[in-house]
Enzyme design. Structure first.
Site, PDB file in Angstrom:
ATOM      1  N   GLY A  31       0.803  -1.221   0.000  1.00 43.25           N
ATOM      2  CA  GLY A  31       0.000   0.000   0.000  1.00 43.25           C
ATOM      3  C   GLY A  31       0.830   1.263   0.000  1.00 43.25           C
ATOM      4  O   GLY A  31       2.028   1.252  -0.273  1.00 43.25           O
ATOM      5  N   HIS A  34       2.608   4.541  -4.962  1.00 46.68           N
ATOM      6  CA  HIS A  34       3.260   5.644  -5.673  1.00 46.68           C
ATOM      7  C   HIS A  34       3.397   5.244  -7.135  1.00 46.68           C
ATOM      8  O   HIS A  34       2.947   4.153  -7.540  1.00 46.68           O
ATOM      9  CB  HIS A  34       4.604   5.968  -5.029  1.00 46.68           C
ATOM     10  CG  HIS A  34       5.478   4.764  -4.831  1.00 46.68           C
ATOM     11  ND1 HIS A  34       6.000   4.045  -5.870  1.00 46.68           N
ATOM     12  CD2 HIS A  34       5.884   4.135  -3.706  1.00 46.68           C
ATOM     13  CE1 HIS A  34       6.713   3.046  -5.406  1.00 46.68           C
ATOM     14  NE2 HIS A  34       6.656   3.070  -4.084  1.00 46.68           N
ATOM     15  N   HIS A  37       4.457   1.665  -8.039  1.00 49.08           N
ATOM     16  CA  HIS A  37       3.389   0.654  -8.008  1.00 49.08           C
ATOM     17  C   HIS A  37       2.493   0.793  -9.235  1.00 49.08           C
ATOM     18  O   HIS A  37       2.089  -0.191  -9.842  1.00 49.08           O
ATOM     19  CB  HIS A  37       2.503   0.828  -6.772  1.00 49.08           C
ATOM     20  CG  HIS A  37       3.206   0.617  -5.470  1.00 49.08           C
ATOM     21  ND1 HIS A  37       3.424   1.631  -4.571  1.00 49.08           N
ATOM     22  CD2 HIS A  37       3.727  -0.497  -4.913  1.00 49.08           C
ATOM     23  CE1 HIS A  37       4.037   1.150  -3.519  1.00 49.08           C
ATOM     24  NE2 HIS A  37       4.244  -0.132  -3.688  1.00 49.08           N
ATOM     25  N   GLN A  61       7.800  -9.240   7.874  1.00 49.35           N
ATOM     26  CA  GLN A  61       9.019  -8.771   7.212  1.00 49.35           C
ATOM     27  C   GLN A  61       9.614  -7.543   7.889  1.00 49.35           C
ATOM     28  O   GLN A  61      10.530  -6.932   7.366  1.00 49.35           O
ATOM     29  CB  GLN A  61       8.772  -8.546   5.720  1.00 49.35           C
ATOM     30  CG  GLN A  61       7.834  -7.412   5.370  1.00 49.35           C
ATOM     31  CD  GLN A  61       7.510  -7.389   3.879  1.00 49.35           C
ATOM     32  OE1 GLN A  61       6.714  -8.188   3.399  1.00 49.35           O
ATOM     33  NE2 GLN A  61       8.128  -6.483   3.134  1.00 49.35           N
ATOM     34  N   GLY A 147       9.059  -4.644  -8.828  1.00 49.72           N
ATOM     35  CA  GLY A 147       9.869  -3.499  -9.242  1.00 49.72           C
ATOM     36  C   GLY A 147      11.360  -3.778  -9.079  1.00 49.72           C
ATOM     37  O   GLY A 147      11.784  -4.439  -8.124  1.00 49.72           O
ATOM     38  N   VAL A 176      10.906   3.391 -11.110  1.00 46.77           N
ATOM     39  CA  VAL A 176      10.327   4.694 -11.471  1.00 46.77           C
ATOM     40  C   VAL A 176      10.990   5.736 -10.577  1.00 46.77           C
ATOM     41  O   VAL A 176      11.174   5.512  -9.375  1.00 46.77           O
ATOM     42  CB  VAL A 176       8.800   4.678 -11.264  1.00 46.77           C
ATOM     43  CG1 VAL A 176       8.209   6.067 -11.433  1.00 46.77           C
ATOM     44  CG2 VAL A 176       8.165   3.699 -12.241  1.00 46.77           C
ATOM     45  N   SER A 186       7.621   4.389  -0.869  1.00 48.98           N
ATOM     46  CA  SER A 186       6.647   4.819   0.139  1.00 48.98           C
ATOM     47  C   SER A 186       7.359   5.526   1.293  1.00 48.98           C
ATOM     48  O   SER A 186       6.758   6.310   2.023  1.00 48.98           O
ATOM     49  CB  SER A 186       5.882   3.614   0.698  1.00 48.98           C
ATOM     50  OG  SER A 186       5.349   2.862  -0.352  1.00 48.98           O
TER      51      SER A 186
HETATM   52  O1  PAF Z   1       7.807  -4.905  -1.990  1.00 52.64           O
HETATM   53  C1  PAF Z   1       6.859  -4.942  -1.175  1.00 52.64           C
HETATM   54  O2  PAF Z   1       6.044  -4.019  -1.094  1.00 52.64           O
HETATM   55  C2  PAF Z   1       6.710  -6.124  -0.260  1.00 52.64           C
HETATM   56  O3  PAF Z   1       7.937  -6.624   0.142  1.00 52.64           O
HETATM   57  C3  PAF Z   1       5.829  -7.252  -0.844  1.00 52.64           C
HETATM   58  C4  PAF Z   1       6.451  -7.870  -2.076  1.00 52.64           C
HETATM   59  C5  PAF Z   1       4.456  -6.705  -1.179  1.00 52.64           C
HETATM   60  C6  PAF Z   1       5.655  -8.362   0.194  1.00 52.64           C
HETATM   61  O4  PAF Z   1       5.059  -7.884   1.357  1.00 52.64           O
END
Ligand code: PAF
Length: 287
Positions: A31, A34, A37, A61, A147, A176, A186
Protein backbone atom coordinates in the site's frame (compact mmCIF):
# COMPACT_ATOMS: atom_id res chain seq x y z
CA UNK A 1 -13.36 -3.01 -9.02
CA UNK A 2 -14.17 -5.63 -6.39
CA UNK A 3 -12.63 -5.15 -2.96
CA UNK A 4 -12.25 -8.50 -1.22
CA UNK A 5 -11.05 -9.35 2.23
CA UNK A 6 -11.24 -13.12 2.40
CA UNK A 7 -9.41 -15.91 0.59
CA UNK A 8 -12.68 -17.72 -0.19
CA UNK A 9 -14.19 -14.65 -1.85
CA UNK A 10 -11.06 -14.04 -3.92
CA UNK A 11 -10.90 -17.65 -5.07
CA UNK A 12 -14.57 -17.58 -5.98
CA UNK A 13 -14.12 -14.44 -8.11
CA UNK A 14 -11.14 -15.96 -9.92
CA UNK A 15 -12.76 -19.35 -10.59
CA UNK A 16 -14.58 -18.28 -13.76
CA UNK A 17 -11.71 -16.34 -15.43
CA UNK A 18 -9.40 -19.25 -14.67
CA UNK A 19 -11.88 -21.75 -16.14
CA UNK A 20 -11.99 -19.62 -19.30
CA UNK A 21 -8.19 -19.69 -19.45
CA UNK A 22 -7.89 -15.93 -18.95
CA UNK A 23 -4.47 -14.58 -17.99
CA UNK A 24 -4.33 -13.41 -14.38
CA UNK A 25 -1.80 -10.73 -13.41
CA UNK A 26 -0.88 -10.01 -9.80
CA UNK A 27 0.80 -7.02 -8.13
CA UNK A 28 1.60 -7.57 -4.44
CA UNK A 29 1.99 -4.33 -2.47
CA UNK A 30 2.06 -3.00 1.07
CA UNK A 31 0.00 0.00 0.00
CA UNK A 32 0.74 3.73 0.21
CA UNK A 33 0.98 3.49 -3.53
CA UNK A 34 3.26 5.64 -5.67
CA UNK A 35 4.16 5.87 -9.35
CA UNK A 36 6.38 2.78 -9.02
CA UNK A 37 3.39 0.65 -8.01
CA UNK A 38 1.23 2.28 -10.66
CA UNK A 39 3.71 1.32 -13.39
CA UNK A 40 3.43 -2.33 -12.28
CA UNK A 41 -0.35 -2.13 -12.12
CA UNK A 42 -0.60 -0.49 -15.55
CA UNK A 43 1.54 -3.21 -17.07
CA UNK A 44 -0.52 -5.94 -15.41
CA UNK A 45 -3.78 -4.38 -16.64
CA UNK A 46 -2.34 -4.08 -20.16
CA UNK A 47 -0.96 -7.60 -20.38
CA UNK A 48 -3.57 -9.61 -18.50
CA UNK A 49 -7.33 -10.18 -18.71
CA UNK A 50 -7.69 -9.97 -14.95
CA UNK A 51 -5.55 -7.83 -12.66
CA UNK A 52 -5.38 -8.51 -8.93
CA UNK A 53 -3.62 -6.09 -6.57
CA UNK A 54 -3.03 -6.94 -2.91
CA UNK A 55 -2.43 -4.49 -0.11
CA UNK A 56 -1.08 -6.07 3.03
CA UNK A 57 1.47 -4.61 5.41
CA UNK A 58 3.18 -7.86 6.30
CA UNK A 59 4.32 -7.84 9.95
CA UNK A 60 6.64 -10.81 9.37
CA UNK A 61 9.02 -8.77 7.21
CA UNK A 62 9.60 -6.06 9.83
CA UNK A 63 12.45 -6.53 12.28
CA UNK A 64 12.13 -5.92 16.02
CA UNK A 65 13.74 -2.51 15.70
CA UNK A 66 11.79 -1.60 12.57
CA UNK A 67 8.62 0.29 13.30
CA UNK A 68 5.72 -1.60 11.73
CA UNK A 69 3.21 0.80 13.25
CA UNK A 70 4.92 3.74 11.55
CA UNK A 71 4.67 2.22 8.07
CA UNK A 72 2.57 4.70 6.03
CA UNK A 73 -0.99 3.60 5.26
CA UNK A 74 -3.87 5.17 3.37
CA UNK A 75 -6.17 2.44 2.10
CA UNK A 76 -8.90 4.83 0.95
CA UNK A 77 -6.53 6.81 -1.22
CA UNK A 78 -4.90 3.62 -2.51
CA UNK A 79 -8.27 2.14 -3.46
CA UNK A 80 -9.24 5.30 -5.37
CA UNK A 81 -5.93 5.28 -7.25
CA UNK A 82 -6.21 1.61 -8.10
CA UNK A 83 -9.80 1.88 -9.27
CA UNK A 84 -8.76 4.55 -11.81
CA UNK A 85 -6.30 2.04 -13.30
CA UNK A 86 -9.07 -0.46 -14.08
CA UNK A 87 -7.87 -3.06 -11.64
CA UNK A 88 -10.38 -5.90 -11.34
CA UNK A 89 -9.79 -7.07 -7.79
CA UNK A 90 -8.22 -5.41 -4.77
CA UNK A 91 -7.38 -7.95 -2.07
CA UNK A 92 -7.02 -6.44 1.41
CA UNK A 93 -6.66 -9.30 3.88
CA UNK A 94 -6.39 -8.79 7.64
CA UNK A 95 -3.68 -10.33 9.84
CA UNK A 96 -6.17 -13.03 10.95
CA UNK A 97 -6.80 -14.07 7.38
CA UNK A 98 -3.11 -14.32 6.54
CA UNK A 99 -1.64 -15.57 9.81
CA UNK A 100 -4.44 -17.21 11.80
CA UNK A 101 -3.71 -18.41 15.33
CA UNK A 102 -1.30 -21.30 15.30
CA UNK A 103 0.49 -20.22 12.13
CA UNK A 104 3.88 -21.99 11.95
CA UNK A 105 5.24 -22.15 8.42
CA UNK A 106 7.99 -19.95 6.92
CA UNK A 107 10.03 -19.90 3.76
CA UNK A 108 13.76 -19.35 3.80
CA UNK A 109 15.52 -18.73 0.53
CA UNK A 110 18.98 -19.54 1.81
CA UNK A 111 22.23 -17.63 1.26
CA UNK A 112 20.92 -14.86 -1.03
CA UNK A 113 18.61 -13.67 1.75
CA UNK A 114 21.64 -13.01 3.99
CA UNK A 115 23.50 -10.74 1.55
CA UNK A 116 23.16 -6.98 0.95
CA UNK A 117 19.99 -5.75 2.77
CA UNK A 118 19.68 -9.17 4.44
CA UNK A 119 22.80 -8.40 6.55
CA UNK A 120 21.08 -5.39 8.06
CA UNK A 121 17.55 -6.78 8.19
CA UNK A 122 17.75 -10.30 9.63
CA UNK A 123 14.56 -12.23 8.91
CA UNK A 124 13.25 -9.63 6.46
CA UNK A 125 13.42 -11.77 3.32
CA UNK A 126 12.07 -14.79 5.20
CA UNK A 127 9.01 -12.67 5.89
CA UNK A 128 8.84 -11.47 2.28
CA UNK A 129 9.21 -14.98 0.82
CA UNK A 130 6.59 -16.34 3.22
CA UNK A 131 3.93 -13.74 2.44
CA UNK A 132 4.56 -13.83 -1.30
CA UNK A 133 4.39 -17.65 -1.35
CA UNK A 134 1.07 -17.44 0.49
CA UNK A 135 -0.29 -14.76 -1.84
CA UNK A 136 0.80 -16.76 -4.90
CA UNK A 137 -1.02 -19.80 -3.55
CA UNK A 138 -4.11 -17.72 -2.87
CA UNK A 139 -4.23 -15.81 -6.18
CA UNK A 140 -2.58 -18.42 -8.46
CA UNK A 141 -1.62 -15.75 -11.01
CA UNK A 142 0.00 -16.40 -14.38
CA UNK A 143 2.27 -13.37 -13.97
CA UNK A 144 3.52 -11.51 -10.90
CA UNK A 145 4.88 -7.97 -11.34
CA UNK A 146 7.73 -6.64 -9.18
CA UNK A 147 9.87 -3.50 -9.24
CA UNK A 148 13.59 -3.41 -9.98
CA UNK A 149 14.15 -0.98 -7.09
CA UNK A 150 13.84 -3.96 -4.76
CA UNK A 151 16.39 -5.89 -6.81
CA UNK A 152 17.34 -8.35 -4.08
CA UNK A 153 13.69 -9.07 -3.31
CA UNK A 154 13.08 -9.80 -7.01
CA UNK A 155 16.06 -12.20 -7.22
CA UNK A 156 14.94 -13.99 -4.04
CA UNK A 157 11.32 -14.31 -5.16
CA UNK A 158 12.35 -15.61 -8.60
CA UNK A 159 14.53 -18.20 -6.87
CA UNK A 160 11.67 -19.17 -4.57
CA UNK A 161 9.26 -19.52 -7.51
CA UNK A 162 11.81 -21.74 -9.28
CA UNK A 163 12.70 -23.88 -6.27
CA UNK A 164 9.11 -24.40 -5.13
CA UNK A 165 7.69 -24.91 -8.63
CA UNK A 166 5.28 -22.01 -8.53
CA UNK A 167 3.69 -21.85 -11.92
CA UNK A 168 4.10 -18.09 -12.30
CA UNK A 169 6.19 -15.82 -14.52
CA UNK A 170 7.91 -13.08 -12.57
CA UNK A 171 8.21 -9.81 -14.47
CA UNK A 172 10.57 -7.22 -13.02
CA UNK A 173 9.92 -3.68 -14.27
CA UNK A 174 12.29 -0.68 -14.23
CA UNK A 175 12.54 1.62 -11.24
CA UNK A 176 10.33 4.69 -11.47
CA UNK A 177 12.11 7.89 -10.44
CA UNK A 178 11.19 11.39 -9.37
CA UNK A 179 12.32 14.18 -11.74
CA UNK A 180 15.56 14.58 -9.77
CA UNK A 181 16.35 10.85 -9.97
CA UNK A 182 15.25 9.75 -6.49
CA UNK A 183 13.68 6.28 -6.74
CA UNK A 184 9.94 6.31 -5.94
CA UNK A 185 9.36 4.75 -2.51
CA UNK A 186 6.65 4.82 0.14
CA UNK A 187 9.40 5.81 2.59
CA UNK A 188 10.23 9.08 0.79
CA UNK A 189 7.38 10.87 2.61
CA UNK A 190 9.31 10.53 5.85
CA UNK A 191 12.38 12.41 4.60
CA UNK A 192 12.87 15.89 6.03
CA UNK A 193 13.23 18.77 3.56
CA UNK A 194 17.03 18.60 3.86
CA UNK A 195 17.16 14.83 3.52
CA UNK A 196 14.85 14.96 0.51
CA UNK A 197 17.15 17.53 -1.11
CA UNK A 198 20.19 15.33 -0.48
CA UNK A 199 18.71 11.95 -1.40
CA UNK A 200 19.06 12.27 -5.22
CA UNK A 201 22.83 11.92 -4.76
CA UNK A 202 22.24 8.15 -4.50
CA UNK A 203 21.20 7.87 -8.12
CA UNK A 204 23.77 10.45 -9.26
CA UNK A 205 26.48 8.33 -7.63
CA UNK A 206 25.17 5.13 -9.25
CA UNK A 207 25.08 6.85 -12.64
CA UNK A 208 28.58 8.16 -12.16
CA UNK A 209 29.77 4.60 -11.45
CA UNK A 210 27.96 3.40 -14.59
CA UNK A 211 29.77 6.08 -16.59
CA UNK A 212 33.13 4.94 -15.22
CA UNK A 213 32.27 1.40 -16.27
CA UNK A 214 31.40 2.72 -19.72
CA UNK A 215 34.84 4.32 -19.83
CA UNK A 216 36.44 0.94 -19.06
CA UNK A 217 36.61 0.72 -15.25
CA UNK A 218 36.12 -2.86 -14.02
CA UNK A 219 37.32 -2.77 -10.39
CA UNK A 220 34.42 -3.13 -7.95
CA UNK A 221 36.48 -1.64 -5.09
CA UNK A 222 37.14 1.50 -7.11
CA UNK A 223 33.47 1.92 -8.00
CA UNK A 224 32.26 1.23 -4.46
CA UNK A 225 34.73 3.86 -3.21
CA UNK A 226 33.61 6.38 -5.80
CA UNK A 227 29.93 5.96 -4.91
CA UNK A 228 30.60 6.10 -1.17
CA UNK A 229 32.70 9.25 -1.48
CA UNK A 230 30.02 11.03 -3.48
CA UNK A 231 27.31 10.11 -1.00
CA UNK A 232 29.44 11.26 1.95
CA UNK A 233 30.39 14.48 0.20
CA UNK A 234 26.86 15.52 -0.78
CA UNK A 235 24.69 14.13 2.01
CA UNK A 236 24.50 13.29 5.69
CA UNK A 237 23.37 9.79 4.74
CA UNK A 238 24.84 6.89 6.66
CA UNK A 239 25.94 4.19 4.20
CA UNK A 240 24.94 0.62 5.09
CA UNK A 241 26.44 -0.89 1.97
CA UNK A 242 27.52 -0.18 -1.57
CA UNK A 243 28.19 -3.32 -3.61
CA UNK A 244 28.82 -4.57 -7.13
CA UNK A 245 27.33 -8.06 -7.44
CA UNK A 246 26.25 -10.47 -10.15
CA UNK A 247 22.71 -9.39 -11.07
CA UNK A 248 21.43 -12.98 -11.29
CA UNK A 249 23.07 -14.60 -8.26
CA UNK A 250 23.91 -11.56 -6.07
CA UNK A 251 27.45 -12.95 -5.66
CA UNK A 252 29.95 -10.16 -4.89
CA UNK A 253 32.29 -9.31 -7.76
CA UNK A 254 35.88 -8.10 -7.55
CA UNK A 255 36.22 -7.57 -11.28
CA UNK A 256 33.03 -6.67 -13.12
CA UNK A 257 31.71 -9.01 -15.77
CA UNK A 258 28.34 -10.03 -17.23
CA UNK A 259 25.22 -8.42 -15.82
CA UNK A 260 26.30 -6.34 -12.84
CA UNK A 261 23.96 -5.02 -10.16
CA UNK A 262 25.36 -1.98 -8.38
CA UNK A 263 23.25 -1.70 -5.25
CA UNK A 264 23.28 0.48 -2.17
CA UNK A 265 21.44 1.14 1.04
CA UNK A 266 21.77 4.43 2.89
CA UNK A 267 20.16 5.61 6.12
CA UNK A 268 18.88 9.16 6.27
CA UNK A 269 18.23 9.36 9.98
CA UNK A 270 16.07 6.28 10.54
CA UNK A 271 14.85 6.13 6.96
CA UNK A 272 16.50 3.48 4.83
CA UNK A 273 16.73 4.29 1.14
CA UNK A 274 17.83 1.64 -1.35
CA UNK A 275 18.63 2.02 -5.01
CA UNK A 276 20.50 0.22 -7.77
CA UNK A 277 21.40 0.14 -11.43
CA UNK A 278 22.16 -2.82 -13.68
CA UNK A 279 25.04 -2.55 -16.11
CA UNK A 280 25.78 -5.09 -18.86
CA UNK A 281 29.41 -5.73 -19.53
CA UNK A 282 30.03 -7.27 -22.91
CA UNK A 283 33.26 -9.32 -23.03
CA UNK A 284 36.19 -6.90 -23.07
CA UNK A 285 34.19 -3.95 -24.24
CA UNK A 286 31.96 -1.31 -22.85
CA UNK A 287 28.25 -1.42 -22.07
O1 PAF B 1 7.81 -4.90 -1.99
C1 PAF B 1 6.86 -4.94 -1.18
O2 PAF B 1 6.04 -4.02 -1.09
C2 PAF B 1 6.71 -6.12 -0.26
O3 PAF B 1 7.94 -6.62 0.14
C3 PAF B 1 5.83 -7.25 -0.84
C4 PAF B 1 6.45 -7.87 -2.08
C5 PAF B 1 4.46 -6.71 -1.18
C6 PAF B 1 5.66 -8.36 0.19
O4 PAF B 1 5.06 -7.88 1.36
Amino acid sequence: MRIVRTIEHLRQLLREPRRKGQKIGFVPTMGYLHEGHLSLIRRAVKECSVCVVSIYVNPKQFGVREDLSRYPRDIKHDATMIEKENVDILFIPSDNVIYPNGYLTYIDVEKISDLLCGKYRPGHFRGVATIVAKLLNIVLPDVMYLGQKDAQQAVILKQMALDLNFSVCVHVLPTVREKDGLAASSRNVYLSKDQRAQAPVLYRALKSAANHIKAGERRASYLNGLISRMIRQYSDGNIQYVACVDAGTLKPLKTLKGQVLIALSVLFGKIRLIDNVIVSIKNQGKF
